[in-house]
Design a protein around this motif. Structure first.
Motif, PDB file in Angstrom:
ATOM      1  N   LEU A  36       0.813  -1.219   0.000  1.00 29.63           N
ATOM      2  CA  LEU A  36       0.000   0.000   0.000  1.00 29.63           C
ATOM      3  C   LEU A  36       0.847   1.270   0.000  1.00 29.63           C
ATOM      4  O   LEU A  36       0.319   2.363  -0.155  1.00 29.63           O
ATOM      5  CB  LEU A  36      -0.920   0.030   1.225  1.00 29.63           C
ATOM      6  N   ALA A  39       0.463   3.525  -3.160  1.00 32.00           N
ATOM      7  CA  ALA A  39      -0.772   4.317  -3.180  1.00 32.00           C
ATOM      8  C   ALA A  39      -0.733   5.418  -2.126  1.00 32.00           C
ATOM      9  O   ALA A  39      -1.198   6.535  -2.367  1.00 32.00           O
ATOM     10  CB  ALA A  39      -1.979   3.411  -2.963  1.00 32.00           C
ATOM     11  N   VAL A  43      -1.061   9.458  -2.738  1.00 30.46           N
ATOM     12  CA  VAL A  43      -2.001  10.345  -2.049  1.00 30.46           C
ATOM     13  C   VAL A  43      -1.265  11.495  -1.365  1.00 30.46           C
ATOM     14  O   VAL A  43      -1.707  12.645  -1.420  1.00 30.46           O
ATOM     15  CB  VAL A  43      -2.864   9.537  -1.047  1.00 30.46           C
ATOM     16  N   ILE A  66     -10.411  10.522  -5.389  1.00 33.30           N
ATOM     17  CA  ILE A  66     -10.558   9.143  -5.865  1.00 33.30           C
ATOM     18  C   ILE A  66      -9.378   8.304  -5.389  1.00 33.30           C
ATOM     19  O   ILE A  66      -9.550   7.151  -4.968  1.00 33.30           O
ATOM     20  CB  ILE A  66     -10.669   9.109  -7.407  1.00 33.30           C
ATOM     21  N   ALA A  67      -8.169   8.857  -5.444  1.00 37.41           N
ATOM     22  CA  ALA A  67      -6.988   8.113  -4.975  1.00 37.41           C
ATOM     23  C   ALA A  67      -7.082   7.836  -3.476  1.00 37.41           C
ATOM     24  O   ALA A  67      -6.741   6.741  -3.017  1.00 37.41           O
ATOM     25  CB  ALA A  67      -5.717   8.886  -5.300  1.00 37.41           C
ATOM     26  N   LEU A  68      -7.560   8.810  -2.706  1.00 33.22           N
ATOM     27  CA  LEU A  68      -7.728   8.615  -1.268  1.00 33.22           C
ATOM     28  C   LEU A  68      -8.791   7.558  -0.975  1.00 33.22           C
ATOM     29  O   LEU A  68      -8.600   6.685  -0.123  1.00 33.22           O
ATOM     30  CB  LEU A  68      -8.089   9.934  -0.590  1.00 33.22           C
ATOM     31  N   GLY A  70      -9.703   5.130  -2.964  1.00 32.46           N
ATOM     32  CA  GLY A  70      -9.138   3.842  -3.355  1.00 32.46           C
ATOM     33  C   GLY A  70      -8.154   3.313  -2.333  1.00 32.46           C
ATOM     34  O   GLY A  70      -8.126   2.108  -2.043  1.00 32.46           O
ATOM     35  N   LEU A  71      -7.343   4.208  -1.757  1.00 29.01           N
ATOM     36  CA  LEU A  71      -6.395   3.804  -0.721  1.00 29.01           C
ATOM     37  C   LEU A  71      -7.120   3.297   0.514  1.00 29.01           C
ATOM     38  O   LEU A  71      -6.757   2.261   1.084  1.00 29.01           O
ATOM     39  CB  LEU A  71      -5.476   4.967  -0.356  1.00 29.01           C
ATOM     40  N   ALA A  74      -8.649  -0.100  -0.256  1.00 28.29           N
ATOM     41  CA  ALA A  74      -7.617  -1.137  -0.306  1.00 28.29           C
ATOM     42  C   ALA A  74      -7.115  -1.469   1.092  1.00 28.29           C
ATOM     43  O   ALA A  74      -6.878  -2.647   1.417  1.00 28.29           O
ATOM     44  CB  ALA A  74      -6.456  -0.685  -1.189  1.00 28.29           C
ATOM     45  N   PRO A 150      -5.832   1.428  -6.244  1.00 28.28           N
ATOM     46  CA  PRO A 150      -5.864   2.901  -6.235  1.00 28.28           C
ATOM     47  C   PRO A 150      -5.091   3.530  -7.391  1.00 28.28           C
ATOM     48  O   PRO A 150      -5.498   4.572  -7.923  1.00 28.28           O
ATOM     49  CB  PRO A 150      -5.232   3.273  -4.895  1.00 28.28           C
ATOM     50  N   LEU A 153      -7.326   3.136 -10.446  1.00 21.05           N
ATOM     51  CA  LEU A 153      -8.431   4.102 -10.358  1.00 21.05           C
ATOM     52  C   LEU A 153      -7.971   5.511 -10.713  1.00 21.05           C
ATOM     53  O   LEU A 153      -8.670   6.243 -11.419  1.00 21.05           O
ATOM     54  CB  LEU A 153      -9.022   4.097  -8.951  1.00 21.05           C
ATOM     55  N   ALA A 154      -6.803   5.900 -10.218  1.00 24.63           N
ATOM     56  CA  ALA A 154      -6.264   7.225 -10.541  1.00 24.63           C
ATOM     57  C   ALA A 154      -6.016   7.352 -12.042  1.00 24.63           C
ATOM     58  O   ALA A 154      -6.323   8.383 -12.649  1.00 24.63           O
ATOM     59  CB  ALA A 154      -4.983   7.482  -9.764  1.00 24.63           C
TER      60      ALA A 154
END
Length: 189
Positions: A36, A39, A43, A66-68, A70-71, A74, A150, A153-154
């Motif tokens: 992780l 990701a 972020v 979106i990145a946050l 997704g993190l 995950a 993530p 997704l980004a």
């Protein structure tokens, strides 16, 4: 122009350093959590530049959120030991991270040629942290599909923003170099 505000530092060096540091720190929590770090580095880099704006007034400003999300998803999946959190084999992990890295760099080239330097920089941020994840997958096979989600997704958010930018402009078929980038306002000029 400050070195910290230079686009190359913001899109390549800063995310690389933050992802490496995050992976090293998360290694202390256990090998399950180490993946992780890429990701988390993304972020944190997105927090430094371009930052979290609320409400997000453009598609590019939704990327940090979106990145946050997704993190966090995950991390929840890894915490609950959900499907997709088992480490990939070394070859599969290398292939997955190499694919994400190459696609992010290709997305950066598409965005730069399409006329949006901001989206190109954001895609390079994803590519640099995916490269760090690839180096980690090469060193030890602890890359999980949930940890790469993530980053994917980004990349999808950037691709959607670039695609909508290309389709929304009336001169989409014209020369992209002559159009103004609605997202990019450089601070280093």
């Amino acid at each position: 122009m400050s070195f910290l505000q230079h686009p190359a530092f913001q899109s390549l060096v800063l995310p690389l350093l933050l992802a490496t540091a995050s992976m090293a720190l998360l290694r202390l929590a256990g090998t399950r959590w180490t993946a992780l770090g890429a990701a988390l580095g993304l972020v944190i880099a997105l927090t430094v530049w371009p930052g979290f704006d609320w409400p997000a007034s453009s598609r590019a400003q939704t990327l940090p959120w979106i990145a946050l999300a997704g993190l966090l998803a995950a991390a929840l999946a890894i915490g609950l030991n959900a499907p997709g959190t088992k480490a990939l084999a070394r070859g599969a992990g290398l292939l997955a991270t190499a694919l994400v890295t190459v696609l992010a760099v290709a997305l950066a080239v598409w965005a730069a040629l399409g006329g949006s330097l901001l989206l190109a920089q954001l895609a390079l941020m994803v590519g640099s942290v995916a490269g760090v994840a690839g180096l980690w997958a090469w060193r030890s096979a602890t890359i999980t599909p949930a940890a790469l989600a993530p980053l994917v997704l980004a990349g999808l958010v950037i691709a959607f923003a670039q695609g909508s930018l290309a389709l929304s402009s009336p001169e989409a078929a014209g020369d992209a170099a002559e159009r103004d980038d609605p997202y990019y306002t450089p601070q280093w000029k």
